[in-house]
Design a protein around this motif. Structure first.
Motif, short mmCIF file in Angstrom:
data_model
loop_
_atom_site.label_atom_id
_atom_site.label_comp_id
_atom_site.label_asym_id
_atom_site.label_seq_id
_atom_site.Cartn_x
_atom_site.Cartn_y
_atom_site.Cartn_z
N ASP A 104 -6.47 -23.58 -5.95
CA ASP A 104 -6.06 -22.75 -7.11
C ASP A 104 -7.15 -22.92 -8.24
N CYS A 161 -8.19 -22.77 -11.11
CA CYS A 161 -7.31 -24.23 -12.21
C CYS A 161 -8.64 -25.21 -12.27
N ASP A 173 -4.49 -17.67 -10.45
CA ASP A 173 -5.04 -19.02 -9.59
C ASP A 173 -5.44 -18.67 -7.67
N PHE A 222 -4.23 -19.09 -18.85
CA PHE A 222 -4.47 -20.04 -18.65
C PHE A 222 -5.85 -20.51 -16.91
N HIS A 223 -5.16 -19.18 -16.23
CA HIS A 223 -6.45 -19.69 -15.25
C HIS A 223 -7.60 -18.62 -15.55
ZN LIG Z 1 -3.84 -23.27 -11.26
#
Ligand SMILES: [Zn+2]
Ligand SMILES: CN(C(=O)[C@H](Cc1cnc[nH]1)NC(=O)OCc1ccccc1)[C@@H](Cc1ccccc1)C(=O)N[C@@H](Cc1ccc(O)cc1)C(=O)NO
Length: 319
Positions: free
Chosen positions: A228, A230, A270, A279-280
């Motif tokens: 992933d 992140c 992700d 976020f990613h």
């Molecule tokens: Zn993630």
């Protein structure tokens, strides 16, 4: 063996994607409403790394941030939301990005954060008392930026993190908690900021971290999990802090992140072909920054802010 399309970093598309977020009022915006302060931190830090922070209105954003502050000194995740240590960190990080720390009352914020430290050295996230090493990281990062570390018991904060260390060299959210890359980042970064990295077995933990890399080049958060984007941040920033980043294949990780871009609409997801989110996108750009990808500003692995911002905070000559 599918030949992955060799791709480059679509900087302009990611800049346009982040600028488009503020105008959207879709499902994601509503679901993420309570952590809008985090979303602002992710988007704006990514913009600065891509040399585009000037495209944003710092005065308007700073005014919104201050409206999220409560009388107790803490900040909520959005207007009208209860104060929490996570969003207090994000608020201070954004003000630092815009070189506007002077608009914040450092003593008032420090008073809120130090009030969340428990007798065992741990930190609660808010008045409801949940304990997590994430909150120690938020407290230490925020107070360090504000130059108010003396308002907490650093020795007890360190002792609590050491009690969260596991036999595999990793860390969990509380003593006895299972090792997870996210918690490991929080503990390693907090120990680094407190000058207490001697409590970490760099080879033992470095080994656990480099084992997160899968064949496809991406990094996962725990054994047997899927890679992933992140975790490119949670795992790699920890390896950089421990000076063991050369233990992973950086070229393959870079290709994994580039393969998670949406080439047409911008943004990073992700995993390949999944939906992108801010976020990613942030953690993908931050991962590439740690891999020293050309054209992306360097990010500090512990403060999770661009290096030029950290330098300005700690090395600005007082005239
Ligand atoms: Zn993630
Ligand atoms: C709440 N949250 C998460 O639980 C994400 C979900 C996820 C994304 N990819 C896989 N799962 N997980 C996550 O952040 O795990 C990393 C982590 C876990 C525990 C401690 C520290 C980091 C995400 C938001 C999100 C929800 C759903 C989908 C994408 C993003 C999130 O806000 N994470 C927080 C984790 C955190 C919180 C506080 C800190 O001091 C440090 C890190 C964050 O990165 N803040 O800047």
């Amino acid at each position: 063996m599918s030949v992955e399309k060799m791709t480059t970093f679509q900087l302009e598309k990611h800049v346009d994607y982040i600028k488009s977020l503020d105008k959207k009022a879709d499902f994601d915006s509503v679901v993420m409403e309570h952590l809008r302060m985090s979303g602002a931190y992710w988007g704006l830090t990514a913009m600065d790394m891509m040399h585009s922070l000037d495209d944003m209105d710092g005065d308007e954003i700073a005014a919104w941030i201050l409206k999220c502050q409560h009388d107790c000194g803490g900040f909520g995740g959005n207007l009208g939301h209860d104060p929490h240590i996570l969003y207090t960190l994000n608020a201070v990080q954004i003000l630092a990005l815009f070189d506007k720390l002077d608009v914040a009352d450092a003593d008032k914020i420090a008073n809120y954060i130090s009030g969340l430290q428990k007798d065992d050295g741990s930190f609660a996230g808010d008045e409801w008392g949940e304990i997590d090493t994430r909150f120690t990281y938020a407290a230490v990062n925020c107070l360090s930026i504000l130059k108010r570390m003396h308002t907490i018991n650093v020795q007890k904060a360190t002792d609590f993190l050491v009690r969260c260390r596991n036999f595999d060299g990793g860390f969990g959210c509380t003593p006895g908690g299972e090792s997870h890359a996210g918690q490991i980042f929080c503990c390693v970064a907090a120990l680094a900021i407190m000058g207490a990295l001697h409590h970490v077995d760099k080879d033992l933990l470095g080994w656990w971290l480099c084992e997160r890399q899968v064949k496809a080049g991406g990094l996962n958060g725990r054994p047997e999990k899927l890679p992933d984007v992140c975790y490119s941040w949670w795992v790699l920033s920890s390896l950089v802090i421990l000076d063991r980043a050369h233990w992973i294949n950086k070229e393959k990780l870079k290709d994994f992140i580039l393969n998670c871009q949406d080439q047409d609409r911008g943004g990073i997801s992700d995993a390949p072909d999944d939906a992108v989110d801010v976020f990613h996108t942030f953690f993908g750009v931050a991962g590439l920054s740690l891999l020293e990808y050309p054209g992306i500003k360097s990010i500090d692995p512990a403060y999770a802010l661009p290096v030029h911002v950290v330098d300005r905070i700690f090395f600005r000559q007082k005239c």
